[in-house]
Design an enzyme around this catalytic site. Sequence first.
Site, PDB file in Angstrom:
ATOM      1  N   ASP A  26      52.393   5.644 -71.927  1.00 28.10           N
ATOM      2  CA  ASP A  26      53.220   4.814 -72.810  1.00 28.10           C
ATOM      3  C   ASP A  26      53.114   3.320 -72.525  1.00 28.10           C
ATOM      4  OD1 ASP A  26      54.450   5.372 -70.427  1.00 28.10           O
ATOM      5  OD2 ASP A  26      56.368   5.992 -71.283  1.00 28.10           O
ATOM      6  N   GLU A  84      60.946  14.788 -59.878  1.00 23.05           N
ATOM      7  CA  GLU A  84      61.356  13.539 -59.215  1.00 23.05           C
ATOM      8  C   GLU A  84      62.465  12.795 -59.962  1.00 23.05           C
ATOM      9  OE1 GLU A  84      57.954  10.900 -59.001  1.00 23.05           O
ATOM     10  OE2 GLU A  84      57.666  10.906 -61.160  1.00 23.05           O
ATOM     11  N   ARG A  90      63.768  23.412 -46.222  1.00 23.99           N
ATOM     12  CA  ARG A  90      62.815  22.319 -46.027  1.00 23.99           C
ATOM     13  C   ARG A  90      62.443  21.747 -47.388  1.00 23.99           C
ATOM     14  NH1 ARG A  90      64.059  23.023 -41.404  1.00 23.99           N
ATOM     15  NH2 ARG A  90      62.704  23.461 -39.619  1.00 23.99           N
ATOM     16  N   ARG A 136      48.403  -1.067 -63.414  1.00 20.90           N
ATOM     17  CA  ARG A 136      49.577  -1.100 -64.293  1.00 20.90           C
ATOM     18  C   ARG A 136      49.827  -2.531 -64.786  1.00 20.90           C
ATOM     19  NH1 ARG A 136      52.035   3.840 -64.237  1.00 20.90           N
ATOM     20  NH2 ARG A 136      51.861   5.118 -62.363  1.00 20.90           N
ATOM     21  N   THR A 149      48.308  11.472 -69.497  1.00 25.78           N
ATOM     22  CA  THR A 149      49.308  11.416 -68.440  1.00 25.78           C
ATOM     23  C   THR A 149      49.535  12.817 -67.895  1.00 25.78           C
ATOM     24  OG1 THR A 149      51.663  11.159 -67.916  1.00 25.78           O
ATOM     25  CG2 THR A 149      51.156  11.449 -70.209  1.00 25.78           C
ATOM     26  N   ILE A 150      49.664  12.911 -66.592  1.00 22.14           N
ATOM     27  CA  ILE A 150      50.015  14.213 -66.028  1.00 22.14           C
ATOM     28  C   ILE A 150      51.439  14.591 -66.435  1.00 22.14           C
ATOM     29  CG2 ILE A 150      48.456  13.998 -64.043  1.00 22.14           C
ATOM     30  CD1 ILE A 150      51.039  13.592 -62.301  1.00 22.14           C
ATOM     31  N   ASP A 151      52.260  13.578 -66.776  1.00 25.10           N
ATOM     32  CA  ASP A 151      53.681  13.836 -67.055  1.00 25.10           C
ATOM     33  C   ASP A 151      53.919  14.554 -68.386  1.00 25.10           C
ATOM     34  OD1 ASP A 151      54.017  12.382 -64.744  1.00 25.10           O
ATOM     35  OD2 ASP A 151      54.754  10.569 -65.740  1.00 25.10           O
ATOM     36  N   ASP A 182      54.509  13.269 -71.231  1.00 27.10           N
ATOM     37  CA  ASP A 182      55.719  12.726 -71.865  1.00 27.10           C
ATOM     38  C   ASP A 182      55.416  11.803 -73.043  1.00 27.10           C
ATOM     39  OD1 ASP A 182      54.634  10.633 -70.451  1.00 27.10           O
ATOM     40  OD2 ASP A 182      56.477  10.088 -69.410  1.00 27.10           O
ATOM     41  N   MET A 212      56.069  15.354 -59.578  1.00 26.87           N
ATOM     42  CA  MET A 212      56.127  14.122 -60.370  1.00 26.87           C
ATOM     43  C   MET A 212      56.642  14.450 -61.775  1.00 26.87           C
ATOM     44  SD  MET A 212      52.829  11.814 -59.460  1.00 26.87           S
ATOM     45  CE  MET A 212      52.830  10.718 -58.047  1.00 26.87           C
ATOM     46  N   GLY A 213      56.591  13.463 -62.631  1.00 23.93           N
ATOM     47  CA  GLY A 213      57.008  13.706 -64.018  1.00 23.93           C
ATOM     48  C   GLY A 213      57.893  12.605 -64.574  1.00 23.93           C
ATOM     49  N   ARG A 214      58.243  11.663 -63.701  1.00 30.71           N
ATOM     50  CA  ARG A 214      59.130  10.566 -64.110  1.00 30.71           C
ATOM     51  C   ARG A 214      60.390  11.096 -64.782  1.00 30.71           C
ATOM     52  NH1 ARG A 214      57.479   5.172 -63.490  1.00 30.71           N
ATOM     53  NH2 ARG A 214      55.264   5.168 -63.867  1.00 30.71           N
ATOM     54  N   ARG A 273      63.151  30.879 -45.203  1.00 31.70           N
ATOM     55  CA  ARG A 273      63.732  29.587 -45.571  1.00 31.70           C
ATOM     56  C   ARG A 273      63.856  29.434 -47.085  1.00 31.70           C
ATOM     57  NH1 ARG A 273      59.793  26.244 -41.479  1.00 31.70           N
ATOM     58  NH2 ARG A 273      61.235  26.103 -39.739  1.00 31.70           N
ATOM     59  N   GLY A 284      48.878   5.018 -64.383  1.00 34.42           N
ATOM     60  CA  GLY A 284      48.488   5.941 -63.319  1.00 34.42           C
ATOM     61  C   GLY A 284      47.269   6.728 -63.773  1.00 34.42           C
ATOM     62  N   HIS A 320      51.078  12.157 -55.058  1.00 41.05           N
ATOM     63  CA  HIS A 320      49.828  11.842 -55.760  1.00 41.05           C
ATOM     64  C   HIS A 320      48.775  12.940 -55.685  1.00 41.05           C
ATOM     65  CE1 HIS A 320      51.883   8.007 -55.383  1.00 41.05           C
ATOM     66  NE2 HIS A 320      51.248   7.680 -56.484  1.00 41.05           N
TER      67      HIS A 320
HETATM   68  O1  F6P Z   1      53.189   8.332 -64.799  1.00 39.61           O
HETATM   69  C1  F6P Z   1      52.459   9.147 -63.967  1.00 39.61           C
HETATM   70  C2  F6P Z   1      53.031   9.147 -62.588  1.00 39.61           C
HETATM   71  O2  F6P Z   1      52.182   9.970 -61.839  1.00 39.61           O
HETATM   72  C3  F6P Z   1      54.495   9.600 -62.479  1.00 39.61           C
HETATM   73  O3  F6P Z   1      54.618  10.980 -62.518  1.00 39.61           O
HETATM   74  C4  F6P Z   1      54.892   8.980 -61.172  1.00 39.61           C
HETATM   75  O4  F6P Z   1      56.268   8.707 -61.113  1.00 39.61           O
HETATM   76  C5  F6P Z   1      54.130   7.700 -61.165  1.00 39.61           C
HETATM   77  O5  F6P Z   1      53.015   7.878 -61.999  1.00 39.61           O
HETATM   78  C6  F6P Z   1      53.650   7.245 -59.800  1.00 39.61           C
HETATM   79  O6  F6P Z   1      53.019   6.043 -59.953  1.00 39.61           O
HETATM   80  P1  F6P Z   1      52.220   5.230 -58.840  1.00 39.61           P
HETATM   81  O7  F6P Z   1      50.818   5.754 -58.840  1.00 39.61           O
HETATM   82  O8  F6P Z   1      52.301   3.829 -59.318  1.00 39.61           O
HETATM   83  O9  F6P Z   1      52.888   5.480 -57.523  1.00 39.61           O
END
Ligand code: F6P
Length: 343
Positions: free
Chosen positions: A103, A223, A267, A71, A126-128, A130, A170-172, A163, A10, A273
Amino acid sequence: MRVGLLTGGGDCPGLNAVIRAIVQRIANEGGTCVGILEGWRGLVRDMTVELDVAQTEGIVGKGGTILGASRTNPYKNPDSDLAALQANFKKLGLDGVVAIGGDDTLGVAYRLYKDFHMPMVGVPKTIDNDLMVTDFSFGFDTAINIVTEAVDRLRTTTESHRRIMVVETMGRNSGWIACFSGIAVAADYILVPEVPIDMPHMTDVLKRRRAAGKNYGIVIVSEGAEFPERGTITIDDKLDTFGHPRLGGIGMIVADRIERLTGFETRSVTLGHLQRGGPPSAADRVLATRLGLAASHLVIQRRFGTMVALSASRIIETTLGEGVAATKTLDLTYYDEAAAFFK
Ligand code: F6P
């Protein structure tokens, strides 16, 4: 010296700053750089572009990657793809390849180094946040700033309507983005994959806050957060190109349960993205530039099988093997600090 660069997995803000730094440092040494397009796919299919300083000078603040990303995993079809990849590497006359990735991409770089002695150097992105060894990866700071800005906007409409707003980040399988942005926006509750969802506790906190006079609520959910009785929530049964399930949908489920258990209108918003788009923050530009310069240094020194990383504000050298050994889950010290506000 001729150096190949690729960006895989990503995308994330800061990739272009790395590219710019490598092209400059290699040019300073009298070498040249070739951009391999769309991650490993570019090396399998021989898709490249020559890179020079003039072309890359102005890209430091540009989001995404000028090289494109994918990927693609060449180990998926080893008979055809690995042979093509090696033939193209030879044809390009490369002394080394800098793989800028998470990774998956760095895992492939590590295997190519181990299996075929290919001269690989890794840059973690990675934004995650991780990836092992590195304290922080570039892209992460930008992502948490985007979430923060989004929630600052959501807060006003949430409050107007009294509300609860559930914001899915995100973050896997790691909760870095949710936890850091949750602290930054003073979330009423934060849900991360590392801590099973405790609905009774969360709804109790939300009700107590309402009773104490706060007439709205913000919940940040990663997520990959999970209920104890069911696994990770996925968008559908399809896998991404690398072979991972596509996460998403937990925010809606959490919102529905909150509404049913508290009676508060709720809500949910999935930021998706948006968190990866647009220009990198200044901090990410600086980190990406430093990592790019350090990675070039390793290539010049022919120290292959290595990865650069941020450790205690310094850029250090580690191995690709250590970088991809495991997923760096959220350091729970941060979660405990966040949880001080929702005891
Ligand atoms: O690994 C980075 C990431 O942005 C995750 O946080 C997310 O689950 C995934 O990529 C989304 O991937 P794609 O761009 O394939 O939808």
